[in-house]
Scaffold this motif. Sequence first.
Motif, mmCIF file in Angstrom:
data_model
loop_
_atom_site.group_PDB
_atom_site.id
_atom_site.type_symbol
_atom_site.label_atom_id
_atom_site.label_comp_id
_atom_site.label_asym_id
_atom_site.label_seq_id
_atom_site.Cartn_x
_atom_site.Cartn_y
_atom_site.Cartn_z
ATOM 1 N N GLU A 7 0.828 -1.179 -0.009
ATOM 2 C CA GLU A 7 0.143 -0.001 -0.281
ATOM 3 C C GLU A 7 0.997 1.203 -0.062
ATOM 4 O O GLU A 7 0.586 2.335 -0.834
ATOM 5 C CB GLU A 7 -1.033 0.137 1.330
ATOM 6 C CG GLU A 7 -2.046 -0.940 1.166
ATOM 7 C CD GLU A 7 -2.754 -1.373 2.269
ATOM 8 O OE1 GLU A 7 -3.136 -2.429 2.640
ATOM 9 O OE2 GLU A 7 -2.464 -0.572 3.553
ATOM 10 N N SER A 8 2.053 1.204 0.797
ATOM 11 C CA SER A 8 2.754 2.266 0.913
ATOM 12 C C SER A 8 3.518 2.633 -0.397
ATOM 13 O O SER A 8 3.730 3.806 -0.836
ATOM 14 C CB SER A 8 3.655 2.282 2.168
ATOM 15 O OG SER A 8 3.243 2.120 3.364
ATOM 16 N N ILE A 9 3.928 1.639 -1.379
ATOM 17 C CA ILE A 9 4.484 1.905 -2.491
ATOM 18 C C ILE A 9 3.407 2.447 -3.293
ATOM 19 O O ILE A 9 4.161 3.506 -4.112
ATOM 20 C CB ILE A 9 4.922 0.472 -3.093
ATOM 21 C CG1 ILE A 9 6.346 -0.093 -2.254
ATOM 22 C CG2 ILE A 9 5.301 0.439 -4.625
ATOM 23 C CD1 ILE A 9 6.798 -1.560 -2.842
ATOM 24 N N GLN A 10 2.074 1.998 -3.541
ATOM 25 C CA GLN A 10 1.426 2.880 -4.385
ATOM 26 C C GLN A 10 1.006 4.072 -3.960
ATOM 27 O O GLN A 10 1.166 5.032 -4.781
ATOM 28 C CB GLN A 10 0.241 1.954 -4.191
ATOM 29 C CG GLN A 10 -0.269 0.722 -4.834
ATOM 30 C CD GLN A 10 -1.457 -0.036 -4.517
ATOM 31 O OE1 GLN A 10 -2.192 0.295 -3.749
ATOM 32 N NE2 GLN A 10 -1.607 -1.109 -5.182
ATOM 33 N N SER A 11 1.282 4.506 -2.705
ATOM 34 C CA SER A 11 0.936 5.711 -2.236
ATOM 35 C C SER A 11 2.070 6.752 -2.469
ATOM 36 O O SER A 11 1.893 7.656 -2.890
ATOM 37 C CB SER A 11 0.664 5.716 -0.685
ATOM 38 O OG SER A 11 1.176 6.822 -0.078
ATOM 39 N N VAL A 12 3.201 6.229 -2.308
ATOM 40 C CA VAL A 12 4.676 7.085 -2.829
ATOM 41 C C VAL A 12 4.686 7.358 -4.024
ATOM 42 O O VAL A 12 5.060 8.474 -4.784
ATOM 43 C CB VAL A 12 5.910 6.699 -2.040
ATOM 44 C CG1 VAL A 12 6.286 5.380 -2.725
ATOM 45 C CG2 VAL A 12 6.845 7.800 -1.957
ATOM 46 N N ARG A 13 4.182 6.366 -4.928
ATOM 47 C CA ARG A 13 4.431 6.382 -6.273
ATOM 48 C C ARG A 13 3.346 7.811 -6.692
ATOM 49 O O ARG A 13 3.733 8.556 -7.558
ATOM 50 C CB ARG A 13 3.941 5.153 -7.227
ATOM 51 C CG ARG A 13 4.225 5.056 -8.568
ATOM 52 C CD ARG A 13 3.939 3.925 -9.115
ATOM 53 N NE ARG A 13 4.634 2.825 -8.682
ATOM 54 C CZ ARG A 13 5.849 2.343 -9.194
ATOM 55 N NH1 ARG A 13 6.417 3.083 -9.895
ATOM 56 N NH2 ARG A 13 6.440 1.179 -8.435
ATOM 57 N N HIS A 14 2.134 7.678 -6.310
ATOM 58 C CA HIS A 14 1.331 8.795 -6.615
ATOM 59 C C HIS A 14 1.728 9.948 -6.087
ATOM 60 O O HIS A 14 1.811 10.823 -6.781
ATOM 61 C CB HIS A 14 -0.011 8.370 -5.752
ATOM 62 C CG HIS A 14 -1.034 9.447 -5.976
ATOM 63 N ND1 HIS A 14 -1.843 9.598 -7.032
ATOM 64 C CD2 HIS A 14 -1.426 10.537 -5.096
ATOM 65 C CE1 HIS A 14 -2.805 10.556 -6.918
ATOM 66 N NE2 HIS A 14 -2.495 10.849 -5.801
ATOM 67 N N CYS A 15 2.485 10.108 -4.708
ATOM 68 C CA CYS A 15 2.969 11.331 -4.386
ATOM 69 C C CYS A 15 4.133 11.984 -5.260
ATOM 70 O O CYS A 15 4.150 13.083 -5.416
ATOM 71 C CB CYS A 15 3.457 11.039 -3.054
ATOM 72 S SG CYS A 15 2.311 10.628 -1.697
ATOM 73 N N LEU A 16 4.846 11.062 -5.673
ATOM 74 C CA LEU A 16 6.149 11.477 -6.513
ATOM 75 C C LEU A 16 5.633 12.037 -7.906
ATOM 76 O O LEU A 16 5.952 13.126 -8.370
ATOM 77 C CB LEU A 16 7.042 10.098 -6.718
ATOM 78 C CG LEU A 16 8.053 10.588 -7.393
ATOM 79 C CD1 LEU A 16 8.996 11.570 -6.754
ATOM 80 C CD2 LEU A 16 9.162 9.368 -7.755
ATOM 81 N N GLN A 17 4.331 11.336 -8.455
ATOM 82 C CA GLN A 17 3.737 11.886 -9.526
ATOM 83 C C GLN A 17 3.240 13.239 -9.460
ATOM 84 O O GLN A 17 3.410 13.957 -10.346
ATOM 85 C CB GLN A 17 2.719 10.758 -10.060
ATOM 86 C CG GLN A 17 3.365 9.612 -10.732
ATOM 87 C CD GLN A 17 2.389 8.419 -10.960
ATOM 88 O OE1 GLN A 17 1.225 8.563 -10.187
ATOM 89 N NE2 GLN A 17 2.748 7.474 -11.578
ATOM 90 N N GLU A 18 2.441 13.273 -8.392
ATOM 91 C CA GLU A 18 2.045 14.801 -7.836
ATOM 92 C C GLU A 18 2.992 15.836 -7.970
ATOM 93 O O GLU A 18 2.899 16.726 -8.546
ATOM 94 C CB GLU A 18 1.040 14.567 -6.585
ATOM 95 C CG GLU A 18 0.057 15.598 -6.458
ATOM 96 C CD GLU A 18 -0.973 15.076 -5.387
ATOM 97 O OE1 GLU A 18 -1.989 15.137 -5.805
ATOM 98 O OE2 GLU A 18 -0.393 14.882 -4.424
#
Lengths: 349, 349
Positions: A7-18
């Motif tokens: 779950e954290s991997i998905q979340s940080v990927r999203h944060c980085l994209q943002e």
Amino acid sequence: MHPFLTESIQSVRHCLQEYLATGAPTLLTLEPWGPDLHKRLSEYAERGKMVRGALVTFAYRLFDPDGSVPPACCEAGVAMELLQSFLLIHDDIMDQDDLRRGVPAVHSQYRELMKSHPGAKQYGLSMGICGGDVAAFLAMERIATLSVPPELRSELSALVAREVVSVGLAQMQDVHHGYVSEVDREAILKVYTYKTGRYTFSLPLMVGARIAGASLQQASALARIGEHLGRIFQIRDDQLGIFGRSEEIGKPAGSDIREDKKTIFREELFRTLPQNHVVRSYFGSPLAGEAEMEIVRQEIIRTGVLDRINDLVAEEEQRVNTLVGELEIPPEGVAALNALALYNDTRRT
Amino acid sequence: MHPFLTESIQSVRHCLQEYLATGAPTLLTLEPWGPDLHKRLSEYAERGKMVRGALVTFAYRLFDPDGSVPPACCEAGVAMELLQSFLLIHDDIMDQDDLRRGVPAVHSQYRELMKSHPGAKQYGLSMGICGGDVAAFLAMERIATLSVPPELRSELSALVAREVVSVGLAQMQDVHHGYVSEVDREAILKVYTYKTGRYTFSLPLMVGARIAGASLQQASALARIGEHLGRIFQIRDDQLGIFGRSEEIGKPAGSDIREDKKTIFREELFRTLPQNHVVRSYFGSPLAGEAEMEIVRQEIIRTGVLDRINDLVAEEEQRVNTLVGELEIPPEGVAALNALALYNDTRRT
């Protein structure tokens, strides 16, 4: 992989994209190299496994398994991934690697820009050094503006800076190992501990823990756990480099042996074999074929090297277990950390 | 040189010695490369002119001419000098310069360590990249632990990180200029503004001002003043590179012309001369002798290039004067800033 981590991997990927999409504002203002580097860093960063960034949120959840994760975890995760880009960009220059994450390395991209110039290689190298430097300071800017109280913000800035100093020194040791044949156990473990342990594991774990309000004592226990986790990870990584099939490891089977990578397996094996043993000569021999690689593998097993290293890993895991037990965190946290140790031990790719 | 600056230089030199002597603790713990790099950085840092570090204290005194300077100025000055070491170490790799501050450059020192190895050059380059990285993060650690309230501490960490991002991007522009022949005025001024102006002047001035309790508005006015000061400094520096005698400038007279450095003098002269003018060919011609250099100098004067650039410098100074007048600082501060502008304009070495 434990759900906290996936779950954290998905979340940080999203944060980085943002972060990259809303523009890394410091980067975009300075034409033309700001936007140029922004594009390259965006392509580059998004291909990462995001483990380091994810471990910030993972660590937060150890202490607060059911709470909602604050934005600071996402922000610090972005900083970890920017640091990773910085280090990989510089690493690829040092190792003269032209491919990274399936695409040309950043210095190779810049070399290509100037390909008709006789100094193209030096151009690529110079632009790559700068690009890495810029990523490093973007990371530090991100950390210095975390959405946490100012006291913690500057504590974390200092913490990150200090750990990256150690990574740089461990990287010097690692570079040095590429140029000498005698490397002792202590030096190898130092690289494992600082370059993999403290950087990949301890640093994001400490950052996430402090954001979660963990005590300095708990953060420092997590740092020790991170060192063990890193050594387990690195030992198994080196084992895959020797025993893994090409499809699993994403590089030719045995290439670590041909390149004479200074692993703990090599060190333990060399201590076991007589000085003039033929198997030694397969290390660092680019022409050694699959038959020789297989002899090395059999020798590592026959001499008990693999068993002894397995014992070492078991000890590391035992220490993780003990330290985790003393952490005073919710049972979900204990389970997640033990799962991480097991994952590091048993992953096959 | 204004007494505020000379006194500040002495003070930051002392601070840096103390910082390095009491051990830069993060550095010393990791054997053997920590102590190794500590030694090299100590020798290296102490040979600097310390202007950047000194400008922190200088800026503090603009706002509080008679007060006692707080330790934070000293600490931040050390950080500025560590940043400068980081940038010079990386610059020397990019420019393939083997000498810096009268001794072998850091990458050349490491190359020497491995001199009997065929990969000695790559070894030196790799160790130099790491050494620069380590100095960069030592600087960020120093900033993140300044003796100021935490709110300001993290503000300054973010400020420094952001400015170094710009320096990295300006350095990319500067590298690029070494590989192309057409460079426009805007690109040249961008390098002057960011690499010399904001980094050498604006950054330490803002840091010192904020430590002195100056408003964000005052700090940002000082940043603009720093950009002007930097352009004045760099234009005169380039002028010395063309007109200065070897004894004054510490390198062979005319070497900037032979190396085809992309200065504002070259750009203005090339705009004045026809495409096929012989004087153009002296730029970037390593074999051009003193006679050709003298022709270039005469041509810069005859075509009015020097006059036009003098006008530009006069304008920059006029703007400094205006901005300084609006700063609302004590008269001693006004005098010191104007003296700095004049010093940048008139220095001969």
